[in-house]
Design a protein around this motif. Structure first.
Motif, mmCIF file in Angstrom:
data_model
loop_
_atom_site.group_PDB
_atom_site.id
_atom_site.type_symbol
_atom_site.label_atom_id
_atom_site.label_comp_id
_atom_site.label_asym_id
_atom_site.label_seq_id
_atom_site.Cartn_x
_atom_site.Cartn_y
_atom_site.Cartn_z
ATOM 1 N N SER A 112 0.770 -0.857 0.065
ATOM 2 C CA SER A 112 -0.218 0.295 0.189
ATOM 3 C C SER A 112 1.028 1.619 0.177
ATOM 4 O O SER A 112 0.697 2.590 -0.015
ATOM 5 N N VAL A 113 1.980 0.761 0.222
ATOM 6 C CA VAL A 113 2.840 2.046 0.301
ATOM 7 C C VAL A 113 3.867 2.292 -1.157
ATOM 8 O O VAL A 113 4.006 0.988 -1.617
ATOM 9 N N ASN A 114 4.488 3.691 -1.554
ATOM 10 C CA ASN A 114 5.378 3.630 -2.532
ATOM 11 C C ASN A 114 6.681 3.488 -1.857
ATOM 12 O O ASN A 114 7.907 4.043 -2.419
ATOM 13 N N LYS A 115 7.572 3.023 -0.972
ATOM 14 C CA LYS A 115 8.652 3.142 -0.442
ATOM 15 C C LYS A 115 9.405 2.038 -0.488
ATOM 16 O O LYS A 115 9.038 0.349 -1.121
ATOM 17 N N HIS A 116 10.943 1.726 -1.884
ATOM 18 C CA HIS A 116 11.518 0.969 -2.162
ATOM 19 C C HIS A 116 12.702 0.637 -2.219
ATOM 20 O O HIS A 116 13.240 1.845 -1.917
ATOM 21 N N ILE A 117 13.272 -0.158 -1.681
ATOM 22 C CA ILE A 117 14.804 -0.148 -1.062
ATOM 23 C C ILE A 117 15.129 -0.344 -2.003
ATOM 24 O O ILE A 117 15.200 -1.665 -2.270
ATOM 25 N N PHE A 118 16.770 0.206 -2.241
ATOM 26 C CA PHE A 118 17.615 -0.203 -2.714
ATOM 27 C C PHE A 118 18.726 -1.219 -2.135
ATOM 28 O O PHE A 118 19.462 0.076 -1.713
ATOM 29 N N PHE A 119 19.222 -1.950 -2.365
ATOM 30 C CA PHE A 119 19.652 -2.834 -1.354
ATOM 31 C C PHE A 119 21.284 -3.405 -1.769
ATOM 32 O O PHE A 119 21.829 -3.894 -2.623
ATOM 33 N N GLU B 265 14.324 -10.786 4.016
ATOM 34 C CA GLU B 265 12.350 -11.171 3.845
ATOM 35 C C GLU B 265 11.939 -10.653 5.312
ATOM 36 O O GLU B 265 10.807 -10.790 4.666
ATOM 37 N N HIS B 266 12.667 -10.251 5.884
ATOM 38 C CA HIS B 266 12.312 -9.861 6.922
ATOM 39 C C HIS B 266 11.241 -7.734 6.510
ATOM 40 O O HIS B 266 10.207 -8.068 6.495
ATOM 41 N N LEU B 267 12.831 -7.471 6.310
ATOM 42 C CA LEU B 267 11.783 -5.965 5.245
ATOM 43 C C LEU B 267 10.202 -6.157 4.954
ATOM 44 O O LEU B 267 9.894 -5.820 4.252
ATOM 45 N N VAL B 268 10.707 -7.347 3.461
ATOM 46 C CA VAL B 268 9.819 -7.547 2.155
ATOM 47 C C VAL B 268 8.096 -7.899 3.243
ATOM 48 O O VAL B 268 7.257 -7.429 2.938
ATOM 49 N N LYS B 269 8.149 -9.113 4.230
ATOM 50 C CA LYS B 269 7.064 -9.771 4.198
ATOM 51 C C LYS B 269 6.917 -9.925 5.581
ATOM 52 O O LYS B 269 5.603 -9.316 5.470
ATOM 53 N N ASP B 270 7.458 -8.571 6.540
ATOM 54 C CA ASP B 270 7.001 -8.364 7.795
ATOM 55 C C ASP B 270 6.923 -6.737 7.985
ATOM 56 O O ASP B 270 6.094 -6.220 8.289
ATOM 57 N N ALA B 271 8.343 -6.274 7.822
ATOM 58 C CA ALA B 271 8.005 -4.468 7.627
ATOM 59 C C ALA B 271 6.993 -3.667 6.048
ATOM 60 O O ALA B 271 6.796 -2.776 6.053
ATOM 61 N N LEU B 272 7.061 -5.221 4.767
ATOM 62 C CA LEU B 272 6.192 -4.809 3.748
ATOM 63 C C LEU B 272 6.698 -3.655 3.018
ATOM 64 O O LEU B 272 5.680 -2.642 2.761
ATOM 65 N N PHE B 273 8.190 -4.078 2.828
ATOM 66 C CA PHE B 273 8.656 -3.106 1.812
ATOM 67 C C PHE B 273 8.957 -3.257 0.395
ATOM 68 O O PHE B 273 9.244 -4.663 0.026
ATOM 69 N N LYS B 274 9.184 -2.070 -1.104
ATOM 70 C CA LYS B 274 9.516 -2.859 -2.217
ATOM 71 C C LYS B 274 10.480 -3.307 -1.559
ATOM 72 O O LYS B 274 11.264 -2.235 -1.263
ATOM 73 N N LEU B 275 11.639 -4.486 -2.173
ATOM 74 C CA LEU B 275 13.195 -3.841 -2.164
ATOM 75 C C LEU B 275 13.370 -5.148 -3.076
ATOM 76 O O LEU B 275 13.175 -6.100 -3.723
ATOM 77 N N SER B 276 14.755 -4.304 -3.799
ATOM 78 C CA SER B 276 15.481 -4.719 -4.693
ATOM 79 C C SER B 276 16.867 -4.521 -4.447
ATOM 80 O O SER B 276 17.371 -4.498 -3.668
ATOM 81 N N PHE B 277 17.544 -5.921 -4.343
ATOM 82 C CA PHE B 277 18.519 -6.127 -4.659
ATOM 83 C C PHE B 277 19.845 -6.228 -5.394
ATOM 84 O O PHE B 277 18.739 -7.081 -6.910
#
Length: 247
Positions: free
Chosen positions: A65-72, A91-103
């Motif tokens: 629901s948010v547009n926060k995108h982590i560049f990791f 996994e924690h950041l994506v599944k629990d904190a609900l961030f979109k994340l690019s590795f």
């Protein structure tokens, strides 16, 4: 079971973790095929593309629901591939904190220098901004990855790039690869993971012909103005602490 700090330190000493890390950094292993844990393949949307033959994978949780995108960018002295701890954090950041994340699977030393790493990371960020125009990006870098995050942020600012990261979160960032801070010596015995001699070996390979204090590879010496917010997280017994305090 949760261990207290003293117990954790005792375990690290018993298993000679510093010796194991030194061997790993000096003779890094390489996976034949890029892959990520099966747990990240379930319940998430994954999008993958190549930049200069290196992988970029974006993990998106359901019902985002948010547009926060982590560049990791992971750590490992610019030499070691992402390890299980990195994937658990992702996994924690994506599944629990609900961030979109690019590795970002950036090029590593000794096969590559900062030139290939920086070029790939810059191009990866450029494509992600194009593919996700409505997202706000947040740089997250661990150790060596933290150093690259700060370097790339400086490069983006100097290039007047259209979208700067909103924040930089640096986890024990390696921001001066010369390891010349005299206060490091005081922490050598306390740090149970990193050895300055092993890091210098990696940093010389990463820097190539550049001086180790060149801001391109040691962003502590670069211009820190207009980079928005920078958060630093570092332990009190780490040899990287003195330079983090400087920053």
């Amino acid at each position: 079971m949760i261990l207290d700090t003293k117990s954790f330190h005792s375990i690290l000493k018993i298993f000679h973790v510093k010796k194991i890390a030194t061997k790993k950094y000096l003779k890094p292993k390489r996976s034949k095929i890029f892959n990520f844990p099966n747990s990240l393949k379930k319940g998430l949307q994954t999008d993958q593309f190549l930049v200069n033959k290196r992988n970029v994978v974006t993990f998106t949780p359901e019902n985002l629901s948010v547009n926060k995108h982590i560049f990791f960018l992971h750590g490992g002295a610019y030499a070691v591939e992402a390890e299980p701890g990195h994937w658990r954090m992702i996994e924690h950041l994506v599944k629990d904190a609900l961030f979109k994340l690019s590795f970002i699977d950036y090029p590593l030393t000794p096969e590559h220098s900062y030139k290939e790493s920086h070029e790939m990371v810059f191009q990866a960020y450029t494509k992600l901004v194009e593919d996700h125009p409505n997202d706000d990006f947040y740089f997250l870098g661990d150790s060596a990855g933290g150093g690259v995050c700060l370097s790339i942020a400086q490069i983006l600012r100097d290039a007047h790039f259209k979208k700067m990261p909103e924040k930089l979160a640096l986890l024990s960032p390696w921001i001066d690869i010369s390891m010349s801070n005299p206060e490091i010596k005081e922490l050598e015995k306390k740090d149970l993971l990193l050895d300055p001699k092993q890091l210098i070996f990696c940093s010389q390979s990463f820097a190539g012909t550049l001086d180790l204090k060149n801001p391109i590879v040691s962003p502590l010496y670069g211009d820190l103005e207009n980079l928005k917010s920078i958060g630093i997280f570092v332990g009190t017994h780490e040899i990287l602490l003195p330079d983090c305090r400087k920053l």
